[in-house]
Design a protein around this motif. Structure first.
Motif, PDB file in Angstrom:
ATOM      1  N   UNK A   1       0.741  -1.255   0.075  1.00 14.95           N
ATOM      2  CA  UNK A   1       0.007  -0.131  -0.023  1.00 14.95           C
ATOM      3  C   UNK A   1       0.843   1.208  -0.225  1.00 14.95           C
ATOM      4  N   UNK A   2       1.955   1.215   0.562  1.00 13.70           N
ATOM      5  CA  UNK A   2       2.791   2.579   0.670  1.00 13.70           C
ATOM      6  C   UNK A   2       4.256   2.185   1.179  1.00 13.70           C
ATOM      7  N   UNK A   3       4.856   3.273   1.013  1.00  7.73           N
ATOM      8  CA  UNK A   3       6.608   3.130   1.428  1.00  7.73           C
ATOM      9  C   UNK A   3       6.376   3.691   3.033  1.00  7.73           C
ATOM     10  N   UNK A   4       7.018   3.244   3.965  1.00  2.09           N
ATOM     11  CA  UNK A   4       6.960   3.549   5.252  1.00  2.09           C
ATOM     12  C   UNK A   4       8.649   3.763   5.721  1.00  2.09           C
ATOM     13  N   UNK A   5       9.000   4.727   6.375  1.00  3.38           N
ATOM     14  CA  UNK A   5      10.464   4.813   6.779  1.00  3.38           C
ATOM     15  C   UNK A   5      10.612   3.945   8.211  1.00  3.38           C
ATOM     16  N   UNK A   6      11.754   3.194   8.230  1.00  2.82           N
ATOM     17  CA  UNK A   6      11.920   2.162   9.372  1.00  2.82           C
ATOM     18  C   UNK A   6      11.369   2.912  10.526  1.00  2.82           C
ATOM     19  N   UNK A   7      11.943   3.946  10.820  1.00  2.00           N
ATOM     20  CA  UNK A   7      11.546   4.411  12.212  1.00  2.00           C
ATOM     21  C   UNK A   7      10.369   5.050  12.532  1.00  2.00           C
ATOM     22  N   UNK A   8       9.271   4.950  11.389  1.00  2.00           N
ATOM     23  CA  UNK A   8       8.039   4.928  11.438  1.00  2.00           C
ATOM     24  C   UNK A   8       7.002   3.840  11.575  1.00  2.00           C
ATOM     25  N   UNK A   9       7.697   2.498  11.297  1.00  2.00           N
ATOM     26  CA  UNK A   9       6.924   1.378  11.039  1.00  2.00           C
ATOM     27  C   UNK A   9       6.596   0.788  12.197  1.00  2.00           C
ATOM     28  N   UNK A  10       7.191   1.149  13.369  1.00  2.00           N
ATOM     29  CA  UNK A  10       6.938   0.303  14.647  1.00  2.00           C
ATOM     30  C   UNK A  10       5.998   1.009  15.555  1.00  2.00           C
ATOM     31  N   UNK A  11       5.046   0.207  16.140  1.00  2.00           N
ATOM     32  CA  UNK A  11       4.192   0.794  17.053  1.00  2.00           C
ATOM     33  C   UNK A  11       3.459  -0.204  18.038  1.00  2.00           C
ATOM     34  N   UNK A  12       3.560   0.275  19.383  1.00  2.14           N
ATOM     35  CA  UNK A  12       2.923  -0.468  20.611  1.00  2.14           C
ATOM     36  C   UNK A  12       1.433  -0.094  20.809  1.00  2.14           C
ATOM     37  N   UNK A  13       0.986   0.698  19.847  1.00  2.00           N
ATOM     38  CA  UNK A  13      -0.458   1.614  20.077  1.00  2.00           C
ATOM     39  C   UNK A  13      -1.650   0.796  19.663  1.00  2.00           C
ATOM     40  N   UNK A  14      -1.241  -0.403  19.081  1.00 11.00           N
ATOM     41  CA  UNK A  14      -2.329  -1.293  18.452  1.00 11.00           C
ATOM     42  C   UNK A  14      -2.519  -2.520  19.211  1.00 11.00           C
ATOM     43  N   UNK A  15      -2.479  -2.567  20.386  1.00  8.61           N
ATOM     44  CA  UNK A  15      -2.761  -3.994  21.197  1.00  8.61           C
ATOM     45  C   UNK A  15      -1.491  -4.775  20.927  1.00  8.61           C
ATOM     46  N   UNK A  16      -1.837  -6.313  20.443  1.00  6.57           N
ATOM     47  CA  UNK A  16      -0.836  -7.300  20.171  1.00  6.57           C
ATOM     48  C   UNK A  16       0.109  -6.950  19.145  1.00  6.57           C
ATOM     49  N   UNK A  17      -0.278  -6.006  18.210  1.00  2.00           N
ATOM     50  CA  UNK A  17       0.322  -5.802  16.877  1.00  2.00           C
ATOM     51  C   UNK A  17       1.625  -4.817  17.253  1.00  2.00           C
ATOM     52  N   UNK A  18       2.697  -4.845  16.397  1.00  5.23           N
ATOM     53  CA  UNK A  18       3.839  -4.399  16.883  1.00  5.23           C
ATOM     54  C   UNK A  18       4.184  -3.274  15.590  1.00  5.23           C
ATOM     55  N   UNK A  19       3.417  -3.225  14.593  1.00  3.02           N
ATOM     56  CA  UNK A  19       3.814  -2.317  13.728  1.00  3.02           C
ATOM     57  C   UNK A  19       2.533  -1.604  13.252  1.00  3.02           C
TER      58      UNK A  19
END
Length: 327
Positions: A187-205
């Motif tokens: 769907x898109x191009x994501x800079x590696x330092x914007x790829x990770x998140x812990x805001x979405x429960x179990x998901x890490x990206x």
């Protein structure tokens, strides 16, 4: 394991369509080293009804050096990254990160895309359902993080995200962030330092459910660049990092022109050390400067009683990794 449908996809478009069709009760499988453990332990709130196999999709297994940098297909294994002469040349920090991941057998199976997409590590979250029943921590809909009052030896030293203090376990993630990589998806191009998140429960990206990594682009380092990776673990093979670090430093006329530093294993997301980077700019990369950067990297650490030891580890590994960049 329970029964599920295993579907061989022939294209990324078909795989994405299958994910949409089956909704939240579906997963993709690349190498499967993380996914199969979750299936066996009945890790998730709802067991998947479909697993979509990406190994049958052509064109995802290449490592190519092109004008704009290094292109790594999503299905390239960690062994292939670590042993590639192309990667070991200009991108040696990434090759070392892949080499230090897991064990030789797991590196033969695990892919670079799987390594950056795996879920965060916590023994409460990943407690097997077959051993006395699943533990409903905050990431599984519970009301609190059980590691905070419990056993948090290997957890975050920089506080919680949504009450959770589980850490990101990837070894290649900090290397990709330090090297300013871009994660290219369906769907898109994501800079590696914007790829990770812990805001979405179990998901890490930040990936949407029907979004799949297809390639990773790592730009060509500038002249005078050195990049490196270090990892502290109980055992050199198999174990996840207590702390790891990657850095990329470009020197011009003996002084630091640019720097990128990333720690992992210390927070819910890989932790970019921007204040440390800024402190290095315009000065020679001496041991004293590297140690100062390490101190800055942990200046706002908030360790708990059982994981205070990781603060000194993080401070030291930043300094040592920077000195590796200096050669």
């Amino acid at each position: 394991m329970k029964r599920f449908n295993h579907i061989d996809a022939t294209s990324l478009e078909q795989a994405a369509e299958l994910l949409r069709e089956h909704g939240g009760n579906s997963h993709v499988i690349a190498g499967g080293s993380d996914l199969l453990g979750g299936l066996k332990d009945n890790l998730w709130m709802e067991y998947p009804e479909a697993v979509i196999n990406l190994k049958t999709i052509p064109g995802l297994k290449d490592i190519k050096e092109e004008e704009d940098g290094l292109h790594i297909g999503a299905m390239v294994t960690l062994t292939e990254v670590s042993e590639s002469e192309v990667v070991k040349g200009a991108w040696s920090g990434l090759a070392e990160a892949a080499r230090r991941t897991a064990s030789p057998l797991l590196r033969n199976i695990g892919t670079i895309s799987g390594n950056i997409c795996q879920e965060n590590r916590c023994w409460y979250y990943r407690y097997p359902d077959k051993i006395g029943g699943r533990i409903d921590c905050v990431r599984k809909g519970g009301k609190r993080c059980l590691a905070v009052p419990g056993d948090h030896r290997y957890h975050s030293i920089f506080g919680a995200v949504n009450k959770c203090i589980a850490v990101n376990p990837s070894d290649t993630a900090p290397a990709l962030i330090a090297l300013n990589a871009t994660i290219k998806t369906t769907k898109r191009d994501i800079p590696a330092d914007e790829f990770f998140t812990a805001e979405m429960g179990a998901q890490s990206t930040v990936l949407e459910h029907d979004e799949i990594v297809r390639e990773i682009l790592v730009p060509r380092p500038a002249a005078g660049n050195g990049n490196a990776f270090r990892k502290i673990a109980f055992r050199k093979s198999i174990d996840f990092a207590l702390v790891n670090c990657a850095a990329s430093v470009t020197l011009k006329d003996g002084v630091v022109e640019s720097a990128r530093i990333c720690l992992n294993g210390v927070h819910n997301n890989p932790r970019r050390c921007k204040d440390s980077e800024e402190a290095l700019i315009g000065s020679p990369l001496t041991r004293e400067a590297a140690e100062k950067a390490g101190e800055i990297a942990v200046a706002d650490a908030k360790p708990l009683i059982l994981n205070m030891f990781k603060v000194n580890m993080a401070k030291t590994i930043v300094a040592d990794t920077l000195m590796d960049c200096a050669g």
